[in-house]
Design a protein around this motif. Structure first.
Motif, short mmCIF file in Angstrom:
data_model
loop_
_atom_site.label_atom_id
_atom_site.label_comp_id
_atom_site.label_asym_id
_atom_site.label_seq_id
_atom_site.Cartn_x
_atom_site.Cartn_y
_atom_site.Cartn_z
N TYR A 1 57.58 73.07 99.53
CA TYR A 1 56.73 72.48 98.51
C TYR A 1 56.44 73.48 97.39
N LEU A 2 56.16 74.71 97.79
CA LEU A 2 55.89 75.75 96.79
C LEU A 2 57.13 76.05 95.95
N SER A 3 58.29 76.07 96.62
CA SER A 3 59.53 76.32 95.90
C SER A 3 59.82 75.21 94.89
N ALA A 4 59.50 73.97 95.26
CA ALA A 4 59.70 72.85 94.35
C ALA A 4 58.80 72.99 93.13
N VAL A 5 57.55 73.38 93.35
CA VAL A 5 56.63 73.59 92.23
C VAL A 5 57.13 74.71 91.33
N TRP A 6 57.62 75.80 91.95
CA TRP A 6 58.15 76.91 91.17
C TRP A 6 59.34 76.46 90.31
N ALA A 7 60.23 75.66 90.89
CA ALA A 7 61.40 75.20 90.15
C ALA A 7 60.99 74.29 88.99
N ILE A 8 60.06 73.38 89.25
CA ILE A 8 59.59 72.48 88.19
C ILE A 8 58.95 73.28 87.06
N ALA A 9 58.13 74.28 87.42
CA ALA A 9 57.48 75.10 86.41
C ALA A 9 58.51 75.90 85.60
N SER A 10 59.55 76.38 86.28
CA SER A 10 60.58 77.16 85.59
C SER A 10 61.35 76.31 84.60
N ILE A 11 61.57 75.04 84.95
CA ILE A 11 62.29 74.15 84.05
C ILE A 11 61.40 73.69 82.90
N SER A 12 60.17 73.32 83.23
CA SER A 12 59.28 72.74 82.22
C SER A 12 58.60 73.79 81.35
N GLY A 13 58.49 75.03 81.86
CA GLY A 13 57.79 76.08 81.12
C GLY A 13 58.30 76.27 79.70
N PRO A 14 59.61 76.50 79.51
CA PRO A 14 60.10 76.68 78.14
C PRO A 14 59.88 75.44 77.27
N LEU A 15 59.99 74.24 77.85
CA LEU A 15 59.76 73.02 77.07
C LEU A 15 58.30 72.91 76.64
N VAL A 16 57.39 73.19 77.57
CA VAL A 16 55.96 73.13 77.25
C VAL A 16 55.60 74.21 76.23
N GLY A 17 56.10 75.43 76.45
CA GLY A 17 55.79 76.52 75.52
C GLY A 17 56.27 76.25 74.11
N GLY A 18 57.49 75.75 73.99
CA GLY A 18 58.01 75.43 72.66
C GLY A 18 57.22 74.32 71.98
N PHE A 19 56.85 73.29 72.73
CA PHE A 19 56.10 72.17 72.17
C PHE A 19 54.71 72.61 71.71
N GLY B 1 51.39 81.09 88.27
CA GLY B 1 52.25 82.27 88.20
C GLY B 1 53.62 81.97 87.64
N ALA B 2 54.23 80.87 88.09
CA ALA B 2 55.59 80.53 87.65
C ALA B 2 55.60 80.08 86.20
N LEU B 3 54.62 79.28 85.83
CA LEU B 3 54.58 78.74 84.46
C LEU B 3 54.39 79.85 83.45
N ASP B 4 53.55 80.83 83.79
CA ASP B 4 53.25 81.87 82.81
C ASP B 4 54.41 82.82 82.59
#
Length: 491
Positions: free
Chosen positions: A153-171, A38-41
């Motif tokens: 734990y869920l909040s940490a996953v959400w934060a990591i996804a929020s940070i990495s999402g734009p990087l992954v999407g752009g790559f 959910g967070a990554l998308d």
């Protein structure tokens, strides 16, 4: 590894004691991938928008790729929460993942911008249940006093996804194709279904004492209310002026639908938003603080990259790094809030400290001169972040603690949907003020105009934090329960 034992679950059902840590972690493993999906998308698509425009065209409708998902996911969140109180988390969560996977494939196969927008809307209907049902599942197996430990734990996953999402999407969009952003959801979704099936097999929610009746009218009125409000917030200052007939009219329609919704929920047998929940002052205070701090969160997420690009001459990739300290400090706030709740047995004091801390950090940002060193601007946001993290975690703990077990899904869904409305309001506020600064900026005075608008933005957001602090002053100091009562043997 064995799944949660029937004997253990049955013992919990009879005594109300918490599950052992190892068994709760098996449940966490079943829902953490849902949070990741959910967070990554929500963020991975943003940097791919230019590539999508180049492939499918329709530049004027690109914003709807994001908005369609946001609106449908927000509308469906409280509906899933209510239905899960009756039919159980596991069955609905697996259905949400299946819908999410199927619509991800449709998005990857889209041949026009209109198809992609419609498929993203359908994808939102699946994504809307991921966060709400995951949070409710934790409430089924962990008592409120211990719940922050696992929700962190869920909040940490959400934060990591929020940070990495734009990087992954752009790559992915640059190296392969934007379509792979959606194809990658299929293996992740399959893994999430397996994890949910394994982790939630013997856990179900409290069963209502009568045959459930779906509040279809309430669900339709709720969907209409949320949709009109979110559309008005999205249109205001962008598609139409704030005082235009279109925006004011949509807000008026939303107000009428909200009034009809309140009347419907008072007479419905199984209301999607149970009125007794909103009669609880602890729950109402938690929802208000959650909504106000969601405004703060999204103002920061929206404005920090723009601040870096417009005033620090950072590239798009570099501006994303400015967000990382804020998000990491946000996660630290989750952990601090969890520790406070476990030690003190209440969360109100932590919410008071957190809102005051965030207000202080934003006031520093508002008063900071345009030429301040980078470490000062980043430091102000690092002060703001923990307070936001404590509030977003603590309000869920407090709200779930305040409602009866049979309404945990509905209560969680209502809190999250209002949090989404707060997030949309924060993004709109930030976008409007930054855009107005750019509109009048020209020549040598451009930087000063833009800087002044950022200062105004952070000043307004500090006032919003102050309002949240005032709410915590009136909030009852309800003790967090050390037992659970919603777990029983079953599906």
């Amino acid at each position: 590894m064995s799944q949660v034992s029937e004997a253990t679950v049955d013992s919990v059902a009879n005594t109300g004691d918490a599950l052992p840590h190892a068994d709760v972690m098996r449940v966490i493993s079943g829902v953490v991938l849902c949070i990741l999906l959910g967070a990554l998308d929500q963020t991975v698509v943003i940097p791919a928008v230019p590539a999508i425009a180049g492939d499918l065209g329709g530049f004027g409708q690109l914003s709807w790729i994001i908005a369609a998902y946001l609106i449908c996911s927000t509308v469906s969140t409280p509906v899933y929460g209510k239905l899960s109180d009756t039919y159980g988390r596991r069955r609905l969560l697996m259905s949400c993942i299946a819908i999410f996977m199927a619509t991800s494939a449709l998005c990857a196969l889209a041949q026009s911008i209109h198809q992609l927008i419609w498929f993203r809307a359908l994808q939102g209907l699946g994504g809307g249940g991921l966060m709400a049902l995951a949070q409710a599942a934790i409430a089924d197996v962990a008592p409120p006093r211990e719940r922050g430990r696992y929700q962190g734990y869920l909040s940490a996953v959400w934060a990591i996804a929020s940070i990495s999402g734009p990087l992954v999407g752009g790559f992915v969009a640059e190296q392969w194709s934007w379509r792979w952003i959606f194809w990658i959801n299929l293996p992740l979704g399959a893994l999430a279904i397996w994890a949910c099936s394994r982790g939630l097999r013997n856990i179900k929610t409290h069963a209502n004492g009568h045959k459930a009746r779906i509040d279809l009218v309430g669900m339709l009125l709720l969907a209409g209310t949320i949709s009109t409000v979110l559309l008005a917030l999205g249109w205001g200052g962008r598609e139409y002026p704030w005082l235009s007939f279109e925006v004011v009219g949509m807000l008026a329609v939303g107000g009428v639908l909200a009034t009809l919704l309140m009347a419907q929920e008072k007479r419905a047998r199984d209301p999607v938003l149970p009125p007794p929940v909103f009669a609880n002052p602890t729950y109402v205070s938690s929802v208000l603080v959650s909504t106000l701090m969601a405004v703060v969160l999204f103002v920061c997420l929206f404005s920090i990259p723009l601040y870096a690009q417009l005033l620090r001459d950072a590239s798009a990739a570099e501006s994303g790094l400015y967000v990382a300290p804020f998000m990491l400090s946000n996660v630290s706030g989750n952990l601090l809030g969890s520790m406070y709740a476990r030690r003190k047995g209440t969360i109100r004091g932590a919410l008071r400290i957190a809102t005051a801390l965030s207000c202080f950090g934003l006031a520093l940002s508002a008063l900071m001169p345009a030429g301040a060193p980078v470490w000062m601007t980043v430091g102000a946001m690092v002060i703001t972040g923990p307070g936001v993290g404590v509030c977003l975690l603590g309000t869920i703990m407090s709200a779930q603690n305040a409602v009866p077990s049979k309404n945990i899904g509905a209560g969680t869904g209502a809190l999250l949907v209002l949090r989404s409305v707060g997030g949309a309001s924060g993004s709109t506020l930030a976008g409007a003020l930054v855009a107005s600064g750019l509109a009048v900026a020209s020549g040598a005075m451009a930087a000063s105009h833009i800087s002044a608008n950022f200062e105004l933005l952070y000043g307004i957001t500090a006032v919003i934090c102050a309002a949240a602090f005032i709410v915590t002053l009136r909030m009852p100091n309800t003790p967090l329960r050390s037992q659970i009562s919603s777990v029983s043997l079953g599906e």
